[in-house]
Write a protein that holds these residues in place. Structure first.
Motif, PDB file in Angstrom:
ATOM      1  N   ASN A 202      41.205  43.946  53.030  1.00 24.81           N
ATOM      2  CA  ASN A 202      42.411  44.540  52.447  1.00 24.81           C
ATOM      3  C   ASN A 202      42.106  45.852  51.726  1.00 24.81           C
ATOM      4  O   ASN A 202      42.929  46.771  51.719  1.00 24.81           O
ATOM      5  CB  ASN A 202      43.092  43.553  51.509  1.00 24.81           C
ATOM      6  N   MET A 203      40.937  45.931  51.133  1.00 23.08           N
ATOM      7  CA  MET A 203      40.521  47.189  50.517  1.00 23.08           C
ATOM      8  C   MET A 203      40.341  48.275  51.583  1.00 23.08           C
ATOM      9  O   MET A 203      40.738  49.428  51.389  1.00 23.08           O
ATOM     10  CB  MET A 203      39.225  47.001  49.731  1.00 23.08           C
ATOM     11  N   GLU A 204      39.750  47.892  52.689  1.00 17.08           N
ATOM     12  CA  GLU A 204      39.566  48.845  53.789  1.00 17.08           C
ATOM     13  C   GLU A 204      40.920  49.363  54.270  1.00 17.08           C
ATOM     14  O   GLU A 204      41.071  50.558  54.578  1.00 17.08           O
ATOM     15  CB  GLU A 204      38.809  48.176  54.933  1.00 17.08           C
ATOM     16  N   LYS A 205      41.915  48.492  54.312  1.00 17.90           N
ATOM     17  CA  LYS A 205      43.253  48.891  54.753  1.00 17.90           C
ATOM     18  C   LYS A 205      43.881  49.916  53.811  1.00 17.90           C
ATOM     19  O   LYS A 205      44.724  50.706  54.233  1.00 17.90           O
ATOM     20  CB  LYS A 205      44.157  47.661  54.880  1.00 17.90           C
TER      21      LYS A 205
ATOM     22  N   SER B 140      42.710  39.713  43.753  1.00 21.72           N
ATOM     23  CA  SER B 140      42.533  38.322  43.338  1.00 21.72           C
ATOM     24  C   SER B 140      41.653  37.545  44.303  1.00 21.72           C
ATOM     25  O   SER B 140      41.826  37.633  45.515  1.00 21.72           O
ATOM     26  CB  SER B 140      43.909  37.643  43.260  1.00 21.72           C
ATOM     27  N   ASN B 141      40.726  36.773  43.750  1.00 23.24           N
ATOM     28  CA  ASN B 141      39.904  35.873  44.566  1.00 23.24           C
ATOM     29  C   ASN B 141      40.755  34.859  45.317  1.00 23.24           C
ATOM     30  O   ASN B 141      40.494  34.528  46.466  1.00 23.24           O
ATOM     31  CB  ASN B 141      38.923  35.097  43.685  1.00 23.24           C
ATOM     32  N   LYS B 142      41.774  34.353  44.632  1.00 23.57           N
ATOM     33  CA  LYS B 142      42.570  33.256  45.179  1.00 23.57           C
ATOM     34  C   LYS B 142      43.465  33.701  46.331  1.00 23.57           C
ATOM     35  O   LYS B 142      43.598  32.995  47.332  1.00 23.57           O
ATOM     36  CB  LYS B 142      43.426  32.624  44.082  1.00 23.57           C
ATOM     37  N   THR B 143      44.079  34.871  46.197  1.00 26.04           N
ATOM     38  CA  THR B 143      45.056  35.311  47.199  1.00 26.04           C
ATOM     39  C   THR B 143      44.536  36.406  48.122  1.00 26.04           C
ATOM     40  O   THR B 143      45.121  36.652  49.178  1.00 26.04           O
ATOM     41  CB  THR B 143      46.325  35.845  46.507  1.00 26.04           C
ATOM     42  N   ALA B 144      43.479  37.096  47.694  1.00 23.56           N
ATOM     43  CA  ALA B 144      42.936  38.270  48.396  1.00 23.56           C
ATOM     44  C   ALA B 144      43.901  39.455  48.352  1.00 23.56           C
ATOM     45  O   ALA B 144      43.669  40.469  48.993  1.00 23.56           O
ATOM     46  CB  ALA B 144      42.564  37.958  49.837  1.00 23.56           C
ATOM     47  N   GLN B 145      44.977  39.323  47.574  1.00 23.86           N
ATOM     48  CA  GLN B 145      45.956  40.396  47.414  1.00 23.86           C
ATOM     49  C   GLN B 145      45.822  41.005  46.014  1.00 23.86           C
ATOM     50  O   GLN B 145      45.132  40.462  45.153  1.00 23.86           O
ATOM     51  CB  GLN B 145      47.375  39.847  47.604  1.00 23.86           C
TER      52      GLN B 145
ATOM     53  N   THR C 167      31.124  43.314  56.625  1.00 23.04           N
ATOM     54  CA  THR C 167      32.589  43.212  56.742  1.00 23.04           C
ATOM     55  C   THR C 167      33.267  44.538  57.050  1.00 23.04           C
ATOM     56  O   THR C 167      34.186  44.590  57.876  1.00 23.04           O
ATOM     57  CB  THR C 167      33.191  42.627  55.440  1.00 23.04           C
ATOM     58  N   VAL C 168      32.837  45.607  56.385  1.00 27.81           N
ATOM     59  CA  VAL C 168      33.495  46.912  56.513  1.00 27.81           C
ATOM     60  C   VAL C 168      32.567  47.884  57.242  1.00 27.81           C
ATOM     61  O   VAL C 168      31.591  48.373  56.659  1.00 27.81           O
ATOM     62  CB  VAL C 168      33.882  47.481  55.130  1.00 27.81           C
TER      63      VAL C 168
END
Length: 311
Positions: free
Chosen positions: A260-263, A226-231, A285-286
């Motif tokens: 978060n995707m990297e994680k 989600s754009n809003k939460t990044a989750q 970023t990554v």
């Protein structure tokens, strides 16, 4: 090659002729585009032969770019290449909703058309602009935002934050940035998006999704950020609707999405859609990420070869 994410481009990356050769060469793309044309006559003419000014109008940009983003992903899927997660930047999130199974194609296309019309109307009522500010301290920029009545809205990547607001206020901010010798880039969009000026649009999108019988919102079939939460998006219908509808009047936390995707061990990012804006954000970023893109037949071929060579 580890896990893969598909990223769907956002407004500002559009150009006349986008995805035309994918439409002409890939039957699955042609089928979806023709369905969209029946729902919104004139869309393909705008995509393939429209002027830059015509495509810049939000009510035109969004349905056209939705299709251009989707074309790359559909072309990859035909080649047996599918993502482990998806995310879309602003309007690209509607593409991600379809690709992850939350909405059907017709539902997603109707929704992006409505979103474009509502945001265009809001932008007409509140003439606005957006700029990308480069290499400025976030707290210092936030203070300038308060001083000028502008909003920090898109956290794209380290060293790049987009600021949105009414045109006159953005001009005030630009003058202050110039005085401080801070670089900024004017974005090719036509409104104060992702600010409180879009709250009425958020409310109307929520009402449409909750009260209309046109949509059957389903749980995502793969991780959808989600754009809003990044989750990752939740599975419950009401929560999905609340998060998505609030997106247009809230910040896009793109840098956090990529982190978060990297994680979750994603190391390959494929940008689907015109341009390479999101690819640039990933690069900053990554660290060490493999970055690919699909916007036409040539880039599709290059990306497919990269996956074949990695097997």
């Amino acid at each position: 090659m580890g896990k893969t994410a598909f990223l769907f481009a956002g407004q500002g990356s559009q150009y006349p002729g986008m995805a035309k050769d994918l439409y002409e060469n890939i039957p699955e793309v042609q089928t979806l585009f023709n369905q969209a044309e029946k729902l919104r006559p004139g869309t393909l003419a705008q995509m393939f032969a429209g002027t830059e000014d015509e495509l810049k109008q939000t009510n035109n940009t969004q349905p056209c770019l939705f299709l251009a983003d989707l074309a790359g992903a559909i072309a990859l899927k035909k080649q047996g290449i599918e993502p482990d997660a998806v995310a879309g930047f602003s309007l690209g999130e509607v593409v991600a909703l379809y690709f992850s199974g939350v909405l059907s194609f017709q539902e997603a296309f109707k929704l992006v058309c409505l979103r474009g019309e509502l945001m265009h109307k809001a932008a007409t009522q509140n003439a606005g602009a957006m700029i990308a500010v480069l290499k400025m301290d976030r707290d210092e920029l936030a203070l300038l935002g308060k001083e000028t009545g502008t909003y920090l809205v898109n956290y794209n990547c380290p060293g790049q934050i987009v600021v949105s607001g009414k045109e006159e206020n953005i001009e005030k901010l630009k003058a202050l940035l110039t005085e401080k010798k801070v670089r900024f880039i004017q974005l090719s969009v036509g409104g104060p998006f992702h600010t409180p000026y879009m709250e009425e649009t958020s409310d109307k999108l929520k009402k449409e999704l909750k009260e209309s019988d046109k949509y059957q919102v389903k749980a995502p079939q793969l991780p959808l950020f989600s754009n809003k939460t990044a989750q990752m998006y939740p599975e419950k219908e009401d929560e999905i609707i609340d998060i998505f509808s609030a997106q247009v009047s809230n910040s896009v936390k793109w840098e956090d999405i990529l982190t978060n995707m990297e994680k979750m061990q994603i190391d390959t990012f494929v940008e689907c859609g015109p341009g390479k804006t999101l690819s640039g954000f990933v690069k900053r970023t990554v660290k060490g990420a493999k970055i690919l893109n699909v916007s036409d037949i040539e880039s599709l071929g290059s990306t497919v070869r990269e996956f074949e060579n990695a097997c």
